[in-house]
Scaffold this motif. Structure first.
Motif, PDB file in Angstrom:
ATOM      1  N   LEU A 169       1.159  12.426  -6.684  1.00 54.67           N
ATOM      2  CA  LEU A 169       2.294  12.549  -5.723  1.00 54.67           C
ATOM      3  C   LEU A 169       2.226  13.849  -5.063  1.00 54.67           C
ATOM      4  O   LEU A 169       2.249  15.050  -5.553  1.00 54.67           O
ATOM      5  N   VAL A 170       2.114  13.943  -4.005  1.00 51.44           N
ATOM      6  CA  VAL A 170       2.082  15.111  -3.056  1.00 51.44           C
ATOM      7  C   VAL A 170       3.438  15.048  -2.021  1.00 51.44           C
ATOM      8  O   VAL A 170       3.466  14.077  -1.172  1.00 51.44           O
ATOM      9  N   ILE A 171       4.216  15.985  -2.101  1.00 53.29           N
ATOM     10  CA  ILE A 171       5.507  16.237  -1.359  1.00 53.29           C
ATOM     11  C   ILE A 171       5.314  17.306  -0.451  1.00 53.29           C
ATOM     12  O   ILE A 171       5.300  18.367  -0.971  1.00 53.29           O
ATOM     13  N   LEU A 172       5.756  17.123   0.896  1.00 48.33           N
ATOM     14  CA  LEU A 172       5.570  18.254   1.721  1.00 48.33           C
ATOM     15  C   LEU A 172       7.030  18.774   1.955  1.00 48.33           C
ATOM     16  O   LEU A 172       8.082  17.833   1.804  1.00 48.33           O
ATOM     17  N   ASN A 173       7.221  19.841   2.179  1.00 48.88           N
ATOM     18  CA  ASN A 173       8.569  20.725   2.339  1.00 48.88           C
ATOM     19  C   ASN A 173       9.070  20.716   3.860  1.00 48.88           C
ATOM     20  O   ASN A 173       8.169  21.529   4.670  1.00 48.88           O
ATOM     21  N   PRO A 174       9.978  19.648   4.227  1.00 47.21           N
ATOM     22  CA  PRO A 174      10.204  19.554   5.839  1.00 47.21           C
ATOM     23  C   PRO A 174      10.705  21.102   6.283  1.00 47.21           C
ATOM     24  O   PRO A 174      10.512  21.472   7.484  1.00 47.21           O
ATOM     25  N   SER A 175      11.221  21.816   5.225  1.00 47.34           N
ATOM     26  CA  SER A 175      11.781  23.144   5.971  1.00 47.34           C
ATOM     27  C   SER A 175      10.889  24.218   6.042  1.00 47.34           C
ATOM     28  O   SER A 175      11.360  25.225   6.734  1.00 47.34           O
ATOM     29  N   LYS A 176       9.697  23.944   5.551  1.00 44.33           N
ATOM     30  CA  LYS A 176       8.485  25.055   5.797  1.00 44.33           C
ATOM     31  C   LYS A 176       7.126  24.049   6.171  1.00 44.33           C
ATOM     32  O   LYS A 176       6.228  23.900   5.251  1.00 44.33           O
ATOM     33  N   SER A 181       0.872  14.977   7.733  1.00 48.98           N
ATOM     34  CA  SER A 181       1.595  14.053   7.058  1.00 48.98           C
ATOM     35  C   SER A 181       0.514  13.544   5.900  1.00 48.98           C
ATOM     36  O   SER A 181      -0.481  13.586   5.878  1.00 48.98           O
ATOM     37  N   ILE A 182       1.474  12.740   4.956  1.00 47.92           N
ATOM     38  CA  ILE A 182       0.584  12.225   3.690  1.00 47.92           C
ATOM     39  C   ILE A 182       0.399  10.788   3.760  1.00 47.92           C
ATOM     40  O   ILE A 182       1.231  10.005   4.191  1.00 47.92           O
ATOM     41  N   ASP A 183      -0.860  10.471   3.673  1.00 48.50           N
ATOM     42  CA  ASP A 183      -1.197   8.697   3.548  1.00 48.50           C
ATOM     43  C   ASP A 183      -1.075   8.408   2.279  1.00 48.50           C
ATOM     44  O   ASP A 183      -1.952   8.547   1.528  1.00 48.50           O
ATOM     45  N   SER A 193       0.849  -1.417  -0.171  1.00 48.43           N
ATOM     46  CA  SER A 193      -0.001   0.040  -0.021  1.00 48.43           C
ATOM     47  C   SER A 193       0.872   1.142   0.080  1.00 48.43           C
ATOM     48  O   SER A 193       0.346   2.344  -0.453  1.00 48.43           O
ATOM     49  N   ARG A 194       2.050   1.381   0.291  1.00 42.22           N
ATOM     50  CA  ARG A 194       2.993   2.307   0.450  1.00 42.22           C
ATOM     51  C   ARG A 194       3.684   2.592  -0.724  1.00 42.22           C
ATOM     52  O   ARG A 194       3.977   1.495  -1.449  1.00 42.22           O
ATOM     53  N   LEU A 195       4.076   3.761  -1.209  1.00 42.92           N
ATOM     54  CA  LEU A 195       4.641   3.595  -2.382  1.00 42.92           C
ATOM     55  C   LEU A 195       6.284   3.432  -2.246  1.00 42.92           C
ATOM     56  O   LEU A 195       6.864   3.625  -1.382  1.00 42.92           O
ATOM     57  N   PRO A 196       6.681   2.760  -3.417  1.00 41.57           N
ATOM     58  CA  PRO A 196       8.123   2.455  -3.347  1.00 41.57           C
ATOM     59  C   PRO A 196       8.928   3.734  -3.377  1.00 41.57           C
ATOM     60  O   PRO A 196       8.621   4.788  -3.582  1.00 41.57           O
ATOM     61  N   GLN A 197      10.218   3.501  -2.945  1.00 37.56           N
ATOM     62  CA  GLN A 197      11.076   4.729  -2.547  1.00 37.56           C
ATOM     63  C   GLN A 197      11.528   5.316  -4.107  1.00 37.56           C
ATOM     64  O   GLN A 197      11.724   6.377  -4.406  1.00 37.56           O
ATOM     65  N   SER A 198      11.378   4.289  -5.165  1.00 36.37           N
ATOM     66  CA  SER A 198      11.570   4.954  -6.471  1.00 36.37           C
ATOM     67  C   SER A 198      10.728   5.904  -6.981  1.00 36.37           C
ATOM     68  O   SER A 198      11.149   6.448  -7.929  1.00 36.37           O
ATOM     69  N   ALA A 199       9.471   5.961  -6.318  1.00 33.47           N
ATOM     70  CA  ALA A 199       8.508   6.916  -6.793  1.00 33.47           C
ATOM     71  C   ALA A 199       8.964   8.255  -6.475  1.00 33.47           C
ATOM     72  O   ALA A 199       8.128   9.194  -7.121  1.00 33.47           O
ATOM     73  N   TYR A 200       9.762   8.732  -5.712  1.00 34.91           N
ATOM     74  CA  TYR A 200      10.335   9.653  -5.330  1.00 34.91           C
ATOM     75  C   TYR A 200      11.422  10.118  -6.181  1.00 34.91           C
ATOM     76  O   TYR A 200      11.935  11.501  -5.881  1.00 34.91           O
TER      77      TYR A 200
END
Length: 376
Positions: free
Chosen positions: A248-255, A283-285, A11-18
């Motif tokens: 794909l939704v990516i959060l920016n940890p610096s903001k 967080s992103i599910d 159910s989780r995305l593989p690391q290669s998706a990023y």
């Protein structure tokens, strides 16, 4: 189809998706990083020669949802041109059986012969196309290339209707339905459609073809033949076949998102995509990312600028296919692969014949089937 336990583990995305090379950027008014080269996925100074083992490693086909009439599956690791080829083949090149010739003996309904014939032609039939041949346009119909139906319906008043004053009048055959099509076996067809193989009939017997009033009649003979959707939509085996790129939704940890704006941020996405934890932590599910509509609502709010990136994975295609013909929905994609293999084989044979005619020097065929140019 994967089991429920396997589905839960994946159910989780593989690391290669990023991997940024796989991303298409989605911005407020445009998209970025869209491949427009003749060789997508190739980069200068790197070896991107074809490797079957690497292709197998990256390729994935996984069914996510299956019902009686539709299927949703993921196709990962191919270029958009290949995915789109499968989509177009499913719509236009997988053969089915549909009514082509209509012989009208009597039609006193308000619907013109041509309109009624067109409506009947669009009725999906449950006949397996592989059992029949393509009909020769100049040949005589046979039991191997033609299915015959008869439609003979007359509307009349039900004689059992109450004759009391004010009682509603009941009519027989007020509506002409697809279930009124009666199969007329030809030749050896009656012996073929026995046992587990149901007799030819519409897949949906409740399609309204016409409405009649007392005394009106429809009497027709129908000939159904094999064809493909690129000739007419009535031969298309699908109601729809489409795909979209995986969101794909990516959060920016610096903001990070301020806790007091966490719920507002979550409301900018489809339900379940963004989770708000204790203290307003966002967080992103990843399990629900495929549900994201990519409405870009979050990009309208200046307070979230720089806190999130919206992307799509360029080689991860989410297919949705709805079957309306004799094929089970899970069989449509394998059928499209079969059709594509036949097209590739035809191109190979044409190339071999072309090379054999160039300067009288026949082209050699390697052990793997590829045509070698030789001394041409």
């Amino acid at each position: 189809m994967a089991s429920s336990s396997a589905a839960a583990s994946s159910s989780r995305l593989p690391q290669s998706a990023y991997n940024p090379r796989r991303h298409v950027g989605v911005h407020a008014e445009r998209v970025s990083d869209v491949s427009s080269t003749e060789y997508p996925g190739h980069y200068p100074g790197e070896d991107h020669s074809w490797d079957l083992a690497k292709f197998r490693e990256n390729l994935k086909v996984e069914v996510k949802r299956l019902s009686q009439r539709s299927v949703e599956f993921d196709l990962v690791g191919v270029d958009a041109s290949i995915a789109n080829a499968f989509r177009r083949i499913m719509i236009a090149e997988i053969p089915t059986i549909a009514t082509e010739h209509v012989y009208v003996w009597n039609n006193t309904s308000v619907i013109h012969d041509e309109v009624l014939a067109h409506r009947i032609g669009l009725v999906p039939l449950n006949v397996p196309p592989g059992m029949f041949k393509y009909r020769n346009p100049n040949g005589v119909p046979t039991d191997q290339d033609t299915i015959v139906f008869k439609l003979n319906v007359t509307c009349e008043v039900d004689k059992n209707t109450s004759k009391e004053k004010g009682a509603p009048r009941k009519l027989i055959h007020e509506e002409v339905l697809s279930g009124d099509l009666e199969w007329v076996p030809q030749g050896e067809q009656a012996s073929v459609f026995t046992g587990d193989l149901p007799p030819p009939a519409p897949t949906n017997k409740n399609i309204v073809l016409a409405k009649l009033r007392p005394g009106q009649e429809i009497d027709m003979d129908l000939h159904a033949i094999k064809g493909v959707g690129k000739d007419h939509a009535k031969w298309s085996p699908v109601a729809t076949a489409s795909y979209r790129l995986h969101p794909l939704v990516i959060l920016n940890p610096s903001k990070p998102i301020p806790p007091h704006l966490a719920q507002k941020f979550a409301n900018c996405f489809s339900p379940g995509v963004v989770q708000v934890g204790k203290g307003g932590r966002v967080s992103i599910d990843e399990r629900n990312l495929r549900k994201e509509s990519m409405s870009r609502e979050v990009l309208r709010h200046k307070e979230f600028e720089g806190s999130v990136e919206l992307k799509r994975i360029r080689d991860w295609f989410i297919f949705t296919v709805e079957s309306e013909g004799p094929y089970a929905p899970q069989d449509l994609f394998p059928e499209s692969i079969r059709v594509m293999r036949e097209k590739i084989a035809n191109i190979r044979h044409a190339a071999e014949a072309l090379l054999a005619d160039v300067d009288g020097a026949p082209g050699a065929v390697a052990a793997d089937g590829d045509v070698e140019m030789g001394g041409v």
